[in-house]
Design a protein around this motif. Structure first.
Motif, PDB file in Angstrom:
ATOM      1  N   TRP A   7       0.828  -1.201   0.000  1.00 28.40           N
ATOM      2  CA  TRP A   7       0.000   0.000   0.000  1.00 28.40           C
ATOM      3  C   TRP A   7       0.865   1.255   0.000  1.00 28.40           C
ATOM      4  O   TRP A   7       0.519   2.250  -0.640  1.00 28.40           O
ATOM      5  N   VAL A  65       2.496   1.579  -3.568  1.00 28.13           N
ATOM      6  CA  VAL A  65       1.483   2.018  -4.535  1.00 28.13           C
ATOM      7  C   VAL A  65       1.135   3.493  -4.308  1.00 28.13           C
ATOM      8  O   VAL A  65       1.010   4.269  -5.261  1.00 28.13           O
ATOM      9  N   THR A  66       1.003   3.902  -3.055  1.00 24.47           N
ATOM     10  CA  THR A  66       0.699   5.299  -2.731  1.00 24.47           C
ATOM     11  C   THR A  66       1.811   6.219  -3.212  1.00 24.47           C
ATOM     12  O   THR A  66       1.552   7.261  -3.833  1.00 24.47           O
ATOM     13  N   ALA A 113       0.502  14.732  -1.795  1.00 28.63           N
ATOM     14  CA  ALA A 113      -0.326  14.606  -3.000  1.00 28.63           C
ATOM     15  C   ALA A 113      -1.485  15.596  -2.945  1.00 28.63           C
ATOM     16  O   ALA A 113      -1.790  16.267  -3.939  1.00 28.63           O
ATOM     17  N   CYS A 124       1.685  13.569 -14.447  1.00 28.51           N
ATOM     18  CA  CYS A 124       0.538  13.737 -15.354  1.00 28.51           C
ATOM     19  C   CYS A 124      -0.029  15.151 -15.275  1.00 28.51           C
ATOM     20  O   CYS A 124      -0.387  15.738 -16.313  1.00 28.51           O
ATOM     21  N   VAL A 168       4.192   5.660  -5.582  1.00 25.24           N
ATOM     22  CA  VAL A 168       4.312   5.670  -7.044  1.00 25.24           C
ATOM     23  C   VAL A 168       3.125   6.412  -7.660  1.00 25.24           C
ATOM     24  O   VAL A 168       3.291   7.192  -8.609  1.00 25.24           O
ATOM     25  N   SER A 169       1.938   6.219  -7.113  1.00 21.72           N
ATOM     26  CA  SER A 169       0.751   6.903  -7.630  1.00 21.72           C
ATOM     27  C   SER A 169       0.867   8.409  -7.473  1.00 21.72           C
ATOM     28  O   SER A 169       0.517   9.170  -8.376  1.00 21.72           O
ATOM     29  N   ARG A 170       1.348   8.857  -6.319  1.00 20.57           N
ATOM     30  CA  ARG A 170       1.534  10.289  -6.089  1.00 20.57           C
ATOM     31  C   ARG A 170       2.468  10.876  -7.141  1.00 20.57           C
ATOM     32  O   ARG A 170       2.177  11.898  -7.756  1.00 20.57           O
ATOM     33  N   ASP A 171       3.594  10.217  -7.348  1.00 17.44           N
ATOM     34  CA  ASP A 171       4.567  10.721  -8.317  1.00 17.44           C
ATOM     35  C   ASP A 171       3.994  10.713  -9.736  1.00 17.44           C
ATOM     36  O   ASP A 171       4.196  11.659 -10.499  1.00 17.44           O
ATOM     37  N   ALA A 172       3.266   9.659 -10.078  1.00 17.99           N
ATOM     38  CA  ALA A 172       2.661   9.574 -11.413  1.00 17.99           C
ATOM     39  C   ALA A 172       1.619  10.671 -11.603  1.00 17.99           C
ATOM     40  O   ALA A 172       1.542  11.291 -12.679  1.00 17.99           O
ATOM     41  N   LEU A 173       0.819  10.940 -10.583  1.00 15.64           N
ATOM     42  CA  LEU A 173      -0.185  11.998 -10.679  1.00 15.64           C
ATOM     43  C   LEU A 173       0.457  13.369 -10.856  1.00 15.64           C
ATOM     44  O   LEU A 173      -0.044  14.196 -11.624  1.00 15.64           O
TER      45      LEU A 173
END
Length: 187
Positions: free
Chosen positions: A88, A91-92, A165, A102, A94-99
Motif C-alpha cells: 500500500w 502504490v501510494t 499529493a 501527469c 508511485v501513484s503520487r509521483d505519477a499523478l
C-alpha cells in the motif's frame, strides 16, 4: 546547457540505480546499502559544489531531482516486491509521483504550464522516505533489528505521501483555474 561537476556527479547517481536494484534483487544487501549511501552522499556533495562554487545549471536543476526520485522509487518498488515494505505504501508513493507528472504534462499540453516548486510537506515526505529506505537497507545489510522504528517511519511516510499529493493537487487546481495565479501554497 553546460555540463558541470555537480551534473557529472548527478549522472553518476543515475548510473548507480541499476546497480543498487540488481544488488537488492540478488540479496547483496551490503552492496545495495553502500550504493544507496554513496548516492545520498553524492547528492549532498553535488549540492555543496553547486552552491559554493557557483556551478548551478539549468540541466542540473532538472537532473538532480530526477536522479533522487529514480533511486528512491526503484528502492521502494523492490522493497515492496520482496515484502520488506507494505505494498500500500509503494502504490501510494508511485501513484503520487505519477499523478504529479501527469498534472505537469497536462498543464503544459493545455498551454498553462505550472512551475513546480517543492512544497515543505513534499520535502518532509522525501526526507522520511529516504530515512525509511536507509533503515530497511541498513537492517538487511547489517542484520539489525530496528523494529520499533520501521513501523513508525512507514506510517509517517504514508501520511506525508497523502498530504503531499493533496497539497500538490490543491496547488495545481488553483493554478489551472487561475485562482491565486503566480502563487504556490507553502504547505
Amino acid at each position: 546547457m553546460r555540463l558541470t561537476i555537480p551534473n557529472m556527479i548527478t549522472i553518476m547517481r543515475f548510473v548507480l540505480v541499476p546497480g543498487v536494484v540488481l544488488a537488492m534483487l540478488q540479496a547483496h544487501w551490503d552492496w545495495a546499502f553502500a550504493g544507496f549511501l554513496i548516492a545520498g552522499i553524492s547528492d549532498g556533495v553535488d549540492g555543496f559544489i553547486a552552491r559554493h562554487f557557483n556551478q548551478f545549471s539549468r540541466l542540473g536543476a532538472y537532473l538532480d531531482p530526477m536522479a533522487d526520485k529514480l533511486l528512491l522509487v526503484s528502492v521502494f518498488v523492490v522493497l515492496g516486491f520482496i515484502g520488506e515494505l507494505p505494498l500500500w505504501l509503494v502504490v501510494t508513493m508511485v501513484s503520487r509521483d505519477a499523478l504529479i507528472v501527469c498534472a505537469v504534462l497536462l498543464s503544459t499540453v493545455m498551454a498553462h504550464p505550472v512551475e513546480m516548486k517543492p512544497l515543505f510537506v513534499s520535502k518532509a515526505n522525501t526526507a522520511i522516505q529516504i530515512v525509511l529506505a536507509a533503515v530497511v537497507l541498513g537492517e538487511l545489510a547489517l542484520a539489525l533489528d530496528l523494529d520499533p522504528l520501521r513501523p513508525v517511519l512507514i506510517l509517517l511516510s504514508g501520511v506525508l505521501t497523502v498530504a503531499s499529493a493533496a497539497a500538490y493537487l490543491v496547488a495545481w487546481l488553483r493554478h489551472m483555474s487561475g485562482y491565486g495565479e503566480g502563487s504556490t501554497p507553502d504547505t
